[in-house]
Design a protein around this motif. Structure first.
Motif, PDB file in Angstrom:
ATOM      1  N   LEU A   1      -4.583  -0.068  -6.373  1.00  0.00           N
ATOM      2  CA  LEU A   1      -4.605  -0.513  -4.975  1.00  0.00           C
ATOM      3  C   LEU A   1      -5.156  -1.927  -4.877  1.00  0.00           C
ATOM      4  O   LEU A   1      -4.576  -2.791  -4.218  1.00  0.00           O
ATOM      5  CB  LEU A   1      -5.462   0.427  -4.145  1.00  0.00           C
TER       6      LEU A   1
ATOM      7  N   PHE B   1       2.154   2.378 -13.910  1.00  0.00           N
ATOM      8  CA  PHE B   1       1.036   3.302 -13.735  1.00  0.00           C
ATOM      9  C   PHE B   1       0.890   4.220 -14.933  1.00  0.00           C
ATOM     10  O   PHE B   1      -0.225   4.573 -15.321  1.00  0.00           O
ATOM     11  CB  PHE B   1       1.223   4.140 -12.460  1.00  0.00           C
TER      12      PHE B   1
ATOM     13  N   PHE C   1       6.501   0.567  -9.980  1.00  0.00           N
ATOM     14  CA  PHE C   1       5.122   0.947 -10.269  1.00  0.00           C
ATOM     15  C   PHE C   1       5.022   2.126 -11.228  1.00  0.00           C
ATOM     16  O   PHE C   1       4.011   2.269 -11.921  1.00  0.00           O
ATOM     17  CB  PHE C   1       4.385   1.312  -8.971  1.00  0.00           C
ATOM     18  N   ILE C   2       6.024   2.968 -11.265  1.00  0.00           N
ATOM     19  CA  ILE C   2       5.880   4.213 -12.035  1.00  0.00           C
ATOM     20  C   ILE C   2       5.629   3.946 -13.522  1.00  0.00           C
ATOM     21  O   ILE C   2       4.626   4.419 -14.064  1.00  0.00           O
ATOM     22  CB  ILE C   2       7.069   5.143 -11.792  1.00  0.00           C
TER      23      ILE C   2
ATOM     24  N   ALA D   1       4.411  10.089  -7.031  1.00  0.00           N
ATOM     25  CA  ALA D   1       5.542  10.383  -7.916  1.00  0.00           C
ATOM     26  C   ALA D   1       5.079  10.502  -9.364  1.00  0.00           C
ATOM     27  O   ALA D   1       5.527  11.395 -10.091  1.00  0.00           O
ATOM     28  CB  ALA D   1       6.601   9.292  -7.786  1.00  0.00           C
ATOM     29  N   VAL D   2       4.163   9.617  -9.793  1.00  0.00           N
ATOM     30  CA  VAL D   2       3.669   9.658 -11.175  1.00  0.00           C
ATOM     31  C   VAL D   2       2.957  10.978 -11.440  1.00  0.00           C
ATOM     32  O   VAL D   2       3.095  11.568 -12.512  1.00  0.00           O
ATOM     33  CB  VAL D   2       2.707   8.474 -11.433  1.00  0.00           C
TER      34      VAL D   2
ATOM     35  N   ILE E   1      -1.579  14.748  -2.722  1.00  0.00           N
ATOM     36  CA  ILE E   1      -1.757  13.297  -2.595  1.00  0.00           C
ATOM     37  C   ILE E   1      -1.113  12.796  -1.299  1.00  0.00           C
ATOM     38  O   ILE E   1      -1.697  11.974  -0.579  1.00  0.00           O
ATOM     39  CB  ILE E   1      -1.154  12.597  -3.830  1.00  0.00           C
TER      40      ILE E   1
ATOM     41  N   LEU F   1      10.347  -1.428  -0.402  1.00  0.00           N
ATOM     42  CA  LEU F   1       9.315  -0.408  -0.619  1.00  0.00           C
ATOM     43  C   LEU F   1       9.711   0.514  -1.763  1.00  0.00           C
ATOM     44  O   LEU F   1       8.923   0.777  -2.683  1.00  0.00           O
ATOM     45  CB  LEU F   1       9.144   0.373   0.692  1.00  0.00           C
TER      46      LEU F   1
ATOM     47  N   VAL G   1      11.879   8.627  -5.253  1.00  0.00           N
ATOM     48  CA  VAL G   1      11.585   7.871  -6.469  1.00  0.00           C
ATOM     49  C   VAL G   1      11.354   8.797  -7.663  1.00  0.00           C
ATOM     50  O   VAL G   1      11.824   8.539  -8.766  1.00  0.00           O
ATOM     51  CB  VAL G   1      10.360   6.962  -6.221  1.00  0.00           C
ATOM     52  N   SER G   2      10.644   9.917  -7.434  1.00  0.00           N
ATOM     53  CA  SER G   2      10.385  10.790  -8.580  1.00  0.00           C
ATOM     54  C   SER G   2      11.684  11.447  -9.039  1.00  0.00           C
ATOM     55  O   SER G   2      11.829  11.759 -10.212  1.00  0.00           O
ATOM     56  CB  SER G   2       9.337  11.839  -8.237  1.00  0.00           C
TER      57      SER G   2
ATOM     58  N   LEU H   1       0.829  -1.203   0.000  1.00  0.00           N
ATOM     59  CA  LEU H   1       0.000   0.000   0.000  1.00  0.00           C
ATOM     60  C   LEU H   1       0.867   1.258   0.000  1.00  0.00           C
ATOM     61  O   LEU H   1       0.642   2.191  -0.775  1.00  0.00           O
ATOM     62  CB  LEU H   1      -0.900  -0.015   1.242  1.00  0.00           C
ATOM     63  N   LEU H   2       1.885   1.284   0.885  1.00  0.00           N
ATOM     64  CA  LEU H   2       2.773   2.439   0.946  1.00  0.00           C
ATOM     65  C   LEU H   2       3.470   2.644  -0.397  1.00  0.00           C
ATOM     66  O   LEU H   2       3.595   3.773  -0.880  1.00  0.00           O
ATOM     67  CB  LEU H   2       3.825   2.245   2.041  1.00  0.00           C
ATOM     68  N   ALA H   3       3.887   1.548  -1.028  1.00  0.00           N
ATOM     69  CA  ALA H   3       4.578   1.656  -2.314  1.00  0.00           C
ATOM     70  C   ALA H   3       3.650   2.234  -3.372  1.00  0.00           C
ATOM     71  O   ALA H   3       4.056   3.110  -4.145  1.00  0.00           O
ATOM     72  CB  ALA H   3       5.105   0.294  -2.739  1.00  0.00           C
ATOM     73  N   VAL H   4       2.374   1.754  -3.395  1.00  0.00           N
ATOM     74  CA  VAL H   4       1.437   2.256  -4.411  1.00  0.00           C
ATOM     75  C   VAL H   4       1.198   3.747  -4.228  1.00  0.00           C
ATOM     76  O   VAL H   4       1.234   4.521  -5.195  1.00  0.00           O
ATOM     77  CB  VAL H   4       0.096   1.487  -4.332  1.00  0.00           C
ATOM     78  N   LEU H   5       0.974   4.171  -2.975  1.00  0.00           N
ATOM     79  CA  LEU H   5       0.676   5.589  -2.763  1.00  0.00           C
ATOM     80  C   LEU H   5       1.877   6.458  -3.105  1.00  0.00           C
ATOM     81  O   LEU H   5       1.724   7.523  -3.710  1.00  0.00           O
ATOM     82  CB  LEU H   5       0.210   5.815  -1.319  1.00  0.00           C
ATOM     83  N   SER H   6       3.099   6.006  -2.735  1.00  0.00           N
ATOM     84  CA  SER H   6       4.288   6.794  -3.101  1.00  0.00           C
ATOM     85  C   SER H   6       4.412   6.875  -4.609  1.00  0.00           C
ATOM     86  O   SER H   6       4.744   7.939  -5.157  1.00  0.00           O
ATOM     87  CB  SER H   6       5.568   6.173  -2.552  1.00  0.00           C
ATOM     88  N   ALA H   7       4.171   5.749  -5.289  1.00  0.00           N
ATOM     89  CA  ALA H   7       4.336   5.742  -6.747  1.00  0.00           C
ATOM     90  C   ALA H   7       3.300   6.639  -7.407  1.00  0.00           C
ATOM     91  O   ALA H   7       3.617   7.355  -8.353  1.00  0.00           O
ATOM     92  CB  ALA H   7       4.221   4.323  -7.279  1.00  0.00           C
ATOM     93  N   ILE H   8       2.057   6.645  -6.879  1.00  0.00           N
ATOM     94  CA  ILE H   8       1.032   7.506  -7.485  1.00  0.00           C
ATOM     95  C   ILE H   8       1.406   8.973  -7.289  1.00  0.00           C
ATOM     96  O   ILE H   8       1.295   9.787  -8.211  1.00  0.00           O
ATOM     97  CB  ILE H   8      -0.357   7.190  -6.896  1.00  0.00           C
TER      98      ILE H   8
ATOM     99  N   ALA I   1       8.017   0.901  -5.517  1.00  0.00           N
ATOM    100  CA  ALA I   1       7.524   2.195  -6.005  1.00  0.00           C
ATOM    101  C   ALA I   1       8.161   2.528  -7.348  1.00  0.00           C
ATOM    102  O   ALA I   1       7.487   3.001  -8.270  1.00  0.00           O
ATOM    103  CB  ALA I   1       7.824   3.285  -4.989  1.00  0.00           C
ATOM    104  N   ILE I   2       9.469   2.246  -7.484  1.00  0.00           N
ATOM    105  CA  ILE I   2      10.146   2.515  -8.761  1.00  0.00           C
ATOM    106  C   ILE I   2       9.532   1.683  -9.869  1.00  0.00           C
ATOM    107  O   ILE I   2       9.302   2.155 -10.972  1.00  0.00           O
ATOM    108  CB  ILE I   2      11.657   2.202  -8.632  1.00  0.00           C
TER     109      ILE I   2
ATOM    110  N   ILE J   1       6.586   8.442   5.409  1.00  0.00           N
ATOM    111  CA  ILE J   1       7.260   7.498   4.522  1.00  0.00           C
ATOM    112  C   ILE J   1       6.820   7.702   3.079  1.00  0.00           C
ATOM    113  O   ILE J   1       7.653   7.736   2.158  1.00  0.00           O
ATOM    114  CB  ILE J   1       6.993   6.055   4.994  1.00  0.00           C
TER     115      ILE J   1
ATOM    116  N   VAL K   1       9.562   8.726   0.272  1.00  0.00           N
ATOM    117  CA  VAL K   1       9.809   7.783  -0.829  1.00  0.00           C
ATOM    118  C   VAL K   1       9.371   8.391  -2.163  1.00  0.00           C
ATOM    119  O   VAL K   1      10.044   8.218  -3.183  1.00  0.00           O
ATOM    120  CB  VAL K   1       9.106   6.437  -0.553  1.00  0.00           C
TER     121      VAL K   1
ATOM    122  N   LEU L   1      -2.850  -4.990  -3.557  1.00  0.00           N
ATOM    123  CA  LEU L   1      -3.120  -5.713  -2.319  1.00  0.00           C
ATOM    124  C   LEU L   1      -3.164  -7.216  -2.568  1.00  0.00           C
ATOM    125  O   LEU L   1      -2.782  -8.005  -1.706  1.00  0.00           O
ATOM    126  CB  LEU L   1      -4.413  -5.215  -1.693  1.00  0.00           C
TER     127      LEU L   1
END
Lengths: 228, 314
Positions: free
Chosen positions: B191, B149, B145-146, A70-71, A88, B138, A111-112, A61-68, B142-143, A103, A107, B195
């Motif tokens: 999401l 997405f 996913f970019i 950043a995107v 966001i 983590l 990442v961005s 979940l944390l990874a998805v929110l950080s990536a969104i 995230a990297i 976090i 992140v 999950l």
């Protein structure tokens, strides 16, 4: 080697801190010291993340929110300061709490910048966005944050605060010229960028607030994520 | 496919850039700073990054130049007054200090430019995966996913266009609302799917015990030699700096630059540290040229000692 890793890291960190102090005292050169202090500020939350028993769902979940977050910076790359990242991060912190907010912010910045280029500003951005998340998470139960206007005002405030934090790394390189005049000059020169950031924060928060919080709340309830 | 300094073990590259940043932040000596700046720019050119350098240069010069300009305007310390500007003295010391700070900032910008090229994401993660496994996982997710997405957002945009939800048509209000609808679809989709990934990780035993790590990078003899050379040539200037050599005092009163035996040793060692990667790149170019000049007699290619590595991320 693995056994020695932790002492080795500690030794290097202490050595760096010593060098930074020496440079600060001897030459009044604060660049290294500021970096060491930033590292120390980022450390506790990440240390807790490492120590804590974290469900794999929560990590994802944390990874998805950080990536969104950043995107969302990428389509707005042409407009300086206009980016929905802060909004966001703040909304995520509003739902998932202070620590998660920190976090996600840190992140997202790290990442961005892989896409925008790492630089001396990376740790400052990590800190600034992390703090935006942290403070929103702390204040999420206060009466004014629950109100729409209070949240928008807070977003406006963070637009300026973000710019002011980012100005520090620039001012810090001129210890002898340091005076309120210099600070005023630096902050005046960044005023329009900060204002653009603040206004875009209000705009994105206003547009996102209702829909996103309900989506995130639903996920939190459905999967039982990050409950205190 | 990468070669030269980029193909070295991540520890070598990380140590080199950490050392460069440390020196840029510690040594306030114009000779050392100019040497470092020229050394890093040489490395950038050898790595074929001249275009990137030119593209970023206006921004870097603006940032660093404004420091050089602001310092004499706001700092009036120093004994040598050059002239008066709006009744405020502009001193030689403040101008020099501003110029040195400009060099520091320019050097740091250049170091990061080279860092962005050399230390790819997988190398950066290699350094942290063992020390902070959860944070590394983590960040890595995230990297990853970019780009995913971005692709998904494109897909969502195409599909929603048939429903009339289009960010390129209609009034500003409608376009903004549509943009946010697209983002919300992306959020829910990602999401929900992520999950599931989390559950599948758990089903396979993530979090039961300490994560094991493995690395695709092998430390060979050239890496060890480079590592040793970097450590020794980096420690000598650092220790001498702590002993008080190689400092340039500007405030409160400018002292003349001294260049004695200690400084000479410090400078030689410093040059070695800065130029090791450029030397590795130069060696590659030289080997490549000499291998082309020789026409191979047989179809089997000859081993010529050129180091190359296809990094896993590419």
């Amino acid at each position: 080697m693995a056994r020695l890793r932790f002492p080795l890291i500690m030794a290097v960190a202490l050595f760096l801190a010593g060098l930074a102090l020496m440079a600060a005292l001897k030459d009044r050169h604060y660049m290294l010291l500021s970096l060491v202090l930033l590292g120390a500020a980022l450390l506790p939350v990440f240390l807790r993340l490492e120590r804590r028993r974290l469900e794999s769902r929560e990590l994802v979940l944390l990874a998805v929110l950080s990536a969104i977050a950043a995107v969302s910076r990428i389509p707005f790359a042409a407009l300086p300061s206009v980016k929905p990242v802060s909004a966001i991060i703040m909304l995520s912190a509003y739902v998932f709490g202070a620590e998660a907010g920190f976090i996600i912010g840190a992140v997202a910045a790290l990442v961005s910048n892989i896409y925008f280029g790492q630089g001396p500003w990376t740790p400052w951005q990590m800190f600034a966005w992390g703090m935006a998340g942290l403070s929103t998470g702390w204040l999420r139960n206060s009466w004014w944050m629950r109100k729409r206007a209070g949240m928008l005002l807070f977003g406006f405030l963070w637009g300026f605060l973000f710019g002011w934090i980012m100005n520090i790394w620039y001012i810090i390189s001129l210890p002898d010229a340091f005076s309120w005049g210099l600070v005023a000059a630096a902050y005046a020169s960044s005023f329009y960028f900060d204002l653009a950031h603040a206004v875009s924060n209000v705009f994105f928060l206003a547009v996102l607030a209702g829909g996103w919080t309900s989506v995130l709340e639903r996920f939190r309830r459905k999967y039982g994520l990050l409950k205190e | 496919m990468s070669s030269g300094f980029r193909a070295m073990h991540p520890a070598v590259a990380l140590l080199y850039y950490a050392g460069l940043l440390l020196f840029a932040a510690l040594l306030m000596h114009p000779l050392f700073l100019i040497t470092e700046l020229v050394g890093v720019m040489l490395l950038l050119l050898l790595q074929g990054q001249g275009k990137q350098l030119l593209r970023g240069l206006p921004f870097y010069l603006l940032m660093a130049g404004s420091v050089a300009l602001l310092n004499p305007l706001f700092s009036h310390r120093g004994a040598h007054i050059l002239f008066y500007l709006w009744d405020q003295p502009v001193t030689l010391e403040a101008v020099l200090y501003g110029l040195i700070m400009m060099l520091v900032l320019l050097t740091i910008f250049m170091v990061f430019l080279s860092y962005n090229y050399t230390v790819t994401t997988d190398k950066f993660m290699y350094a942290f995966a063992a020390a902070a496994p959860k944070t590394a996982l983590l960040t890595l997710m995230a990297i990853r996913f970019i780009p995913l997405f971005q692709r998904r957002l494109h897909e969502i945009t195409m599909i929603q266009r048939f429903r009339g939800i289009d960010v390129s048509k209609g009034s500003l209000r409608k376009r903004m609302r549509d943009g946010m609808t697209l983002m919300k679809v992306l959020l829910t989709w990602s999401l929900e799917e992520a999950l599931q990934t989390g559950d599948s990780m758990k089903a396979r035993g993530y979090g039961i015990r300490r994560r094991t790590t493995y690395s695709t990078f092998v430390l060979d003899r050239l890496d060890t030699t480079a590592l040793l050379l970097l450590v020794i040539s980096g420690l000598i200037p650092l220790i001498l700096w702590m002993l008080g050599y190689g400092t340039f005092e500007i405030y409160p009163r400018m002292r003349p630059l001294v260049f004695g035996g200690g400084e000479a040793l410090m400078y030689t060692s410093f040059c070695l540290f800065v130029l090791i990667p450029a030397g590795l790149e130069g060696k590659e170019i030289w080997l490549w040229r000499s291998s082309r000049r020789k026409a191979y007699p047989s179809a089997t290619p000859e081993l010529n000692g050129t180091r190359s590595m296809s990094s896993p991320s590419q």
